[in-house]
Scaffold this active site. Structure first.
Site, PDB file in Angstrom:
ATOM      1  N   LYS A 159     -55.364   6.604  30.960  1.00 46.50           N
ATOM      2  CA  LYS A 159     -55.051   8.033  30.783  1.00 46.50           C
ATOM      3  C   LYS A 159     -55.349   8.711  32.110  1.00 46.50           C
ATOM      4  O   LYS A 159     -55.913   8.087  33.001  1.00 46.50           O
ATOM      5  CB  LYS A 159     -55.898   8.642  29.661  1.00 46.50           C
ATOM      6  CG  LYS A 159     -57.407   8.341  29.768  1.00 46.50           C
ATOM      7  CD  LYS A 159     -58.197   8.811  28.545  1.00 46.50           C
ATOM      8  CE  LYS A 159     -58.034   7.919  27.346  1.00 46.50           C
ATOM      9  NZ  LYS A 159     -57.318   8.532  26.249  1.00 46.50           N
ATOM     10  N   LYS A 174     -62.568  13.172  29.875  1.00 45.87           N
ATOM     11  CA  LYS A 174     -62.131  11.919  29.239  1.00 45.87           C
ATOM     12  C   LYS A 174     -63.179  10.814  29.427  1.00 45.87           C
ATOM     13  O   LYS A 174     -63.082   9.751  28.827  1.00 45.87           O
ATOM     14  CB  LYS A 174     -60.775  11.490  29.803  1.00 45.87           C
ATOM     15  CG  LYS A 174     -59.638  12.469  29.446  1.00 45.87           C
ATOM     16  CD  LYS A 174     -58.319  12.032  30.044  1.00 45.87           C
ATOM     17  CE  LYS A 174     -57.183  13.016  29.844  1.00 45.87           C
ATOM     18  NZ  LYS A 174     -56.604  13.026  28.495  1.00 45.87           N
ATOM     19  N   LYS A 223     -50.634   4.964  20.237  1.00 45.99           N
ATOM     20  CA  LYS A 223     -49.866   3.809  20.721  1.00 45.99           C
ATOM     21  C   LYS A 223     -50.671   2.520  20.549  1.00 45.99           C
ATOM     22  O   LYS A 223     -50.135   1.490  20.133  1.00 45.99           O
ATOM     23  CB  LYS A 223     -49.474   4.021  22.183  1.00 45.99           C
ATOM     24  CG  LYS A 223     -48.469   5.149  22.368  1.00 45.99           C
ATOM     25  CD  LYS A 223     -48.386   5.660  23.810  1.00 45.99           C
ATOM     26  CE  LYS A 223     -47.645   6.997  23.829  1.00 45.99           C
ATOM     27  NZ  LYS A 223     -47.815   7.722  25.095  1.00 45.99           N
ATOM     28  N   THR A 245     -52.327  10.886  22.644  1.00 41.82           N
ATOM     29  CA  THR A 245     -51.247  10.123  22.010  1.00 41.82           C
ATOM     30  C   THR A 245     -51.351   8.646  22.385  1.00 41.82           C
ATOM     31  O   THR A 245     -50.823   7.790  21.673  1.00 41.82           O
ATOM     32  CB  THR A 245     -49.850  10.652  22.414  1.00 41.82           C
ATOM     33  OG1 THR A 245     -49.809  10.820  23.829  1.00 41.82           O
ATOM     34  CG2 THR A 245     -49.554  11.976  21.733  1.00 41.82           C
TER      35      THR A 245
END
Length: 783
Positions: free
Chosen positions: A517, A523, A629, A625
Site C-alpha cells: 500500500k 498505515k 483483494k 480495498t
C-alpha cells in the site's frame, strides 16, 4: 503487442457504438463519476476477459508461435492514480458497465502518471512515468468535443451589482480541453461504457504583437504553459498540497465535464425532460468546484434564478468522503480568487445563505457558525472544500461502516445535526467500498477461479455472493488440498519473479507475509519493520529453536516530499540487507522490498500471499480495498479493527482473522488521558532492544546515526500509537506463526475467507449507489 491490442479493441468497438446508441435512444438517467484519479492498470487482458475472447486470443498467439503473457507484459500500466481512491474509481467503472448503468467516468489524461519508483542504495528515487511514449492502443481522441476552459479575467455585474444574478466573466485566458475516450467493457454483457479523460491544448491564436516584435519562438514555447495543466499527476496520497497548478487541474476537469454533461442533456433527441436525468458523483473533494461551476452555468449562461439553480445543483451532486486525516482535507486560500473570480463570488453567496440557514436553526450559536462556515477565517482565509461539498450535495457517504460512523459522530457532526433539523432524510450514508472480482480473481488468479467454477458454476463473477456455496466444502479434504496446491503454484511463480527481478532467493514453503500500500505513517509499515527486527533477534539468540520461516514483503510508493515515509523505506531496506545476508538466518527469514508497486505487480503478489497486513491505527484508514483483494484470493488478515477490516471480520467470523490492537474508542481515550509513548518503549523489552539497535546504527553501520533522530521522534511524537499497539501486534504474530504450522487448518481458514468475500464486490457497492444515491435503474441490456 500493438497488433494484438488493436485486434482486441476491434472486437470491442462495435459493442461500444451500440451501447452508446442504446443510451441515446432509451435516454436513461446518466451517472457521471468525477475523479482526478483513475488507476486503471493494464487493459489488454481485462478486455479479452470481459469480452469472453481470452482463450481464442491465447490460441491464436500460440499458433503464431508467440507467448501471450510476454505480450501482456509489454503494456504500460495506466497509472493515472496514487492508490486506493484512483483504483476504487477503476473498479467502479468495471462494475457500472457490468451492471449496465449508463455511466461515464471523467478525469484528466495525465501525460505522466504516478512516478516509477526505483530503489537505489535503499532509498526511493522517482523517475517520470512516460506511459504514452509508444502510444496508447486503448483511447481515441475526440477533437469534435473539444471545449474551452477559462481562467483569470474579471466579472462584470448587472446594474444592481447583485452577485446572485447573471454576470459576465470577461478578459479571461482560455485553454482547450481535448477529450480522449477509453472504452470500459462490462463482463459478458456486450455493454461498453466510456471513460473520458481530458488533455489541455493551447489555443492557436498567437499574440500578434509578439509576432511582430519577432519573438515567434518564445510565443510557440509559451504554449507549454497552458498545456502543463494535464502534464502530471500530483503524487500525494492522503495529503493536501495547495499549489496553483493543482487548482487549475481541478477546475479544468470540472469545467470541461459540465459542458459535456449539459451538451448531452440538451441533445436534440429529447426535449427538456421533467424528471432529473443526471447524477454527478464527486470522488472526494478534488472535483468540488463542480458545485460553483454548475451554479455559474445555470445562472450566468442559462439565466436561471438562484433558488431554482441551487435546487438543481443539490439534487444532482453527491459527495464521497475518503479520509478523516486533517492534513488530507482540501482548504483553498481565497487569494486564488484571481484564477476563478466568479466562482469565489458564488461560493461567498452559497456561504452567506448557508450561514443564514444555520442561524435560523441554531440562533445565537456563534461558535457553530464559525465551525460550519465554508470560509475559514483563522489565519489565512481559506475555503473548506469538504464543507462546500456537504452543503452542495444531497448525499454524503463514507466508504466503510466504521468510517461513515466517525464522519457522522465527529468530523461532520455539526452538519448531521443541521441536516436533522432541516428534516433531510438519509443525507449522510455509508457505502462500503468493493473491488471488481473480474480483475482481482478471474484475471489475476485463474487457478483459483477454475477451482471455484468447478464447484459452483460460472456465474459467480457477476454475483459474488454465490461464493457462500463454498462454505460446506471446508470439510472436504480433497478440495482443501486443491486450494492449497493453487496457493503453492502462485507462490512458486512469485518466488521466480522475485529472483529474476531483484536477485533474492526466497523459500516458497515459507509464509508469504505481505504489506502492500502507499507508505504512510498511519498505515504503520514501521511497526512491521520493528517486528522484522524482533524476529531477527529471536533467530540470532537461538538459531536451533523452532521458527516458522517467513518471507516478509513490503511494497509501496512514498510521496516525493514525504520525508518520514522515505525514511521508513530506507529503514526497511537497511534491515533487509542485514537479514538477507546473515548465514545464521538462512532462509528462515527473508525481507523483500517490492520495488515500484503498481496494479500489474499487485496482480502477481496478491494471489501468492499467505498473510495480509492491515495494521493502521484504528480510526485512520477509511476503508482499504487491498484487504478485500487478499481475502478474495485466500490470504488471512492480521489487522486492527479499522476500515473495512471490521466488516470483513463480521462476514468471515472472528475465528478466521487475526485481530489485535486498540479499538477506535480506546485510541480516543488514550489521546484524552495523555499518551506517553516512552512508557511503552521502556516496558516492552523486545521493542526497546529493536529500537535501540535501529537508533544506534546496528542496521546502518556506515552511517551509525542515520536513524537516531527518526527513532527519537517516534518515542516522543508517536502520533499513530505504534508503540502502544506493538506488544499486542507481536503476540498476534506469534499466534499467526502457530496457526501456519497446521496447513490443513490454515487452508480451511483461507477457504472461509474466500467464501465470505461476496459482500466486497464493487457490484454490490455500485448497486447501493444506484439505488440509494443516484436514483437510477440498472439498465442491463444484453443485445
Amino acid at each position: 503487442y500493438f497488433a494484438l491490442a488493436n485486434t482486441v479493441r476491434d472486437q470491442m468497438v462495435g459493442r461500444w457504438i451500440r451501447t452508446q446508441q442504446y443510451y441515446y435512444e432509451k435516454d436513461p438517467k446518466r451517472v457521471y463519476y468525477l475523479s482526478l484519479e483513475f488507476y486503471m492498470g493494464r487493459a489488454l487482458q481485462n478486455t479479452m476477459l470481459n469480452l469472453g475472447i481470452q482463450s481464442s486470443c491465447d490460441e491464436a498467439m500460440y499458433q503464431l508461435g508467440l507467448d501471450i503473457e510476454e505480450l501482456e507484459e509489454l503494456e504500460e500500466d495506466a497509472g493515472l492514480g496514487n492508490g486506493g481512491l484512483g483504483r476504487l474509481a477503476a473498479c467502479f467503472l468495471d462494475s457500472m458497465a457490468t451492471l449496465g448503468l449508463a455511466a461515464y467516468g471523467y478525469g484528466i489524461r495525465y501525460e505522466y502518471g504516478i512516478f516509477n519508483q526505483k530503489i537505489r542504495q535503499g532509498w526511493q528515487v522517482e523517475e517520470a512515468d512516460d506511459w504514452l511514449r509508444y502510444g496508447n492502443a486503448w483511447d481515441k481522441a475526440r477533437p469534435e468535443y473539444m471545449v474551452p476552459v477559462h481562467y483569470y479575467g474579471s466579472v462584470e455585474h448587472g446594474a444592481d451589482g447583485d452577485w446572485s444574478k447573471p454576470c459576465k466573466w470577461v478578459n479571461s485566458q482560455v485553454v482547450f480541453a481535448m477529450p480522449y475516450d477509453t472504452p470500459t467493457p462490462g463482463y459478458g454483457n456486450n455493454t461498453v461504457n466510456t471513460l473520458r479523460l481530458y488533455t489541455a491544448k493551447s489555443p492557436n491564436s498567437f499574440n500578434l504583437g509578439v509576432f511582430n516584435t519577432g519573438d515567434y519562438i518564445q510565443a510557440v514555447c509559451d504554449r507549454n504553459l497552458a498545456e502543463n495543466i494535464s502534464r502530471v499527476l500530483y503524487p500525494n496520497d492522503n495529503f493536501f498540497e495547495g499549489k496553483e497548478l493543482r487548482l487549475k487541474q481541478e477546475y479544468f476537469v470540472v469545467c470541461a465535464t459540465l459542458q459535456d454533461i449539459i451538451r448531452r442533456f440538451k441533445s436534440p433527441n429529447h426535449p427538456t425532460p421533467s424528471t432529473p436525468k443526471v447524477a454527478i458523483q464527486l470522488n472526494d473533494t478534488h472535483p468540488s468546484l463542480a458545485i460553483p461551476e454548475l451554479m455559474r452555468l445555470l445562472i450566468d449562461i442559462e439565466e436561471m434564478e438562484w433558488d431554482r439553480a441551487w435546487k438543481i445543483v443539490v439534487n444532482t451532486c453527491a459527495y464521497t468522503n475518503h479520509t478523516v486525516l486533517p492534513e488530507a482535507l482540501e482548504r483553498w486560500p481565497v487569494h486564488l480568487r484571481e484564477m476563478l473570480p466568479r466562482h469565489l463570488e458564488i461560493i461567498y453567496i452559497i456561504n452567506q445563505k448557508h450561514i443564514e440557514n444555520i442561524s435560523k436553526h441554531f440562533p445565537g450559536d456563534m461558535d457553530r457558525l464559525r465551525r460550519m462556515s465554508l470560509v475559514e477565517e483563522d489565519g489565512e482565509k481559506r475555503v473548506n472544500m469538504a464543507h462546500l461539498c456537504i452543503v452542495g450535495s444531497h448525499a454524503v457517504n463514507g466508504v466503510a461502516a466504521i468510517h461513515s460512523k466517525i464522519i457522522q459522530d465527529s468530523v461532520f457532526k455539526d452538519f448531521v445535526e443541521l441536516s436533522e433539523k432541516m428534516g433531510e432524510v438519509n443525507k449522510f450514508q455509508n457505502k462500503t467500498n468493493g473491488i471488481t472480482p473480474r480483475r482481482w480473481l478471474l484475471l489475476c488468479n485463474p487457478g483459483l477461479a477454475d477451482l471455484i467454477a468447478e464447484k459452483i458454476g460460472e456465474d459467480w463473477p457477476k454475483n459474488l455472493d454465490q461464493l457462500r456455496e463454498l462454505t460446506p466444502l471446508i470439510d472436504n479434504p480433497a478440495f482443501i488440498r486443491s486450494i492449497n496446491q493453487v496457493k503453492q503454484e502462485n507462490k512458486m511463480k512469485l518466488a521466480g519473479f522475485i529472483e529474476k527481478e531483484w536477485g533474492i532467493k526466497v523459500n516458497p514453503a515459507s509464509m508469504f507475509d505481505v504489506q502492500v500500500k502507499r507508505i504512510h505513517e498511519y498505515k504503520r509499515q514501521l511497526m512491521n519493520a520493528i517486528h522484522m527486527v524482533v524476529m531477527y533477534n529471536r533467530i540470532k539468540a537461538d538459531p536451533n529453536k523452532d521458527f516458522v520461516p517467513r518471507t516478509v514483503m513490503i511494497g509501496g510508493k512514498a510521496a516525493p516530499g514525504y520525508h518520514t515515509a522515505k525514511m521508513i523505506i530506507k529503514l526497511i531496506n537497511s534491515i533487509a540487507s542485514m537479514v538477507n545476508n546473515d548465514p545464521i538466518v538462512g532462509d528462515k527469514l527473508k525481507i523483500v522490498y517490492l520495488e515500484n508497486y503498481r496494479v500489474s505487480l499487485a496482480e502477481k503478489v496478491i494471489p501468492a500471499a499467505d498473510l495480509s497486513e492491515q495494521i493502521s491505527t484504528a480510526g485512520t484508514e477509511a476503508s482499504g480495498t487491498g484487504n478485500m483483494k487478499f481475502m478474495l484470493n485466500g490470504a488471512l488478515t492480521i489487522g486492527t479493527l479499522d476500515g473495512a477490516n471490521v466488516e470483513m471480520a463480521e462476514e468471515m467470523g472472528g475465528e478466521n482473522i487475526f485481530i489485535f490492537g486498540m479499538k477506535v474508542h480506546e485510541v480516543e481515550e488514550l489521546d484524552r488521558s495523555g499518551y506517553n509513548a516512552r512508557s511503552f518503549y521502556e516496558s516492552v523489552p523486545e521493542l526497546k532492544t529493536a529500537l535501540d539497535q535501529i537508533s544506534s546504527g546496528y542496521f546502518s553501520p556506515l552511517e551509525p546515526d542515520q536513524f537516531q533522530h527518526f527513532v527519537d521522534n517516534l518515542i516522543n511524537h508517536d502520533r499513530f500509537k505504534l508503540l502502544a499497539d506493538f506488544q499486542s501486534y507481536v503476540e498476534c504474530q506469534d499466534r499467526v506463526s502457530e496457526a501456519f504450522k497446521d496447513t490443513e487448518q490454515w487452508t480451511k481458514m483461507c477457504l472461509a475467507n474466500i467464501a465470505a468475500s461476496g459482500k466486497f464486490s464493487s457490484d454490490r457497492t455500485i448497486s447501493e449507489y444506484a439505488r440509494e444515491i443516484w436514483g437510477t435503474k440498472i439498465v442491463s441490456k444484453n443485445s
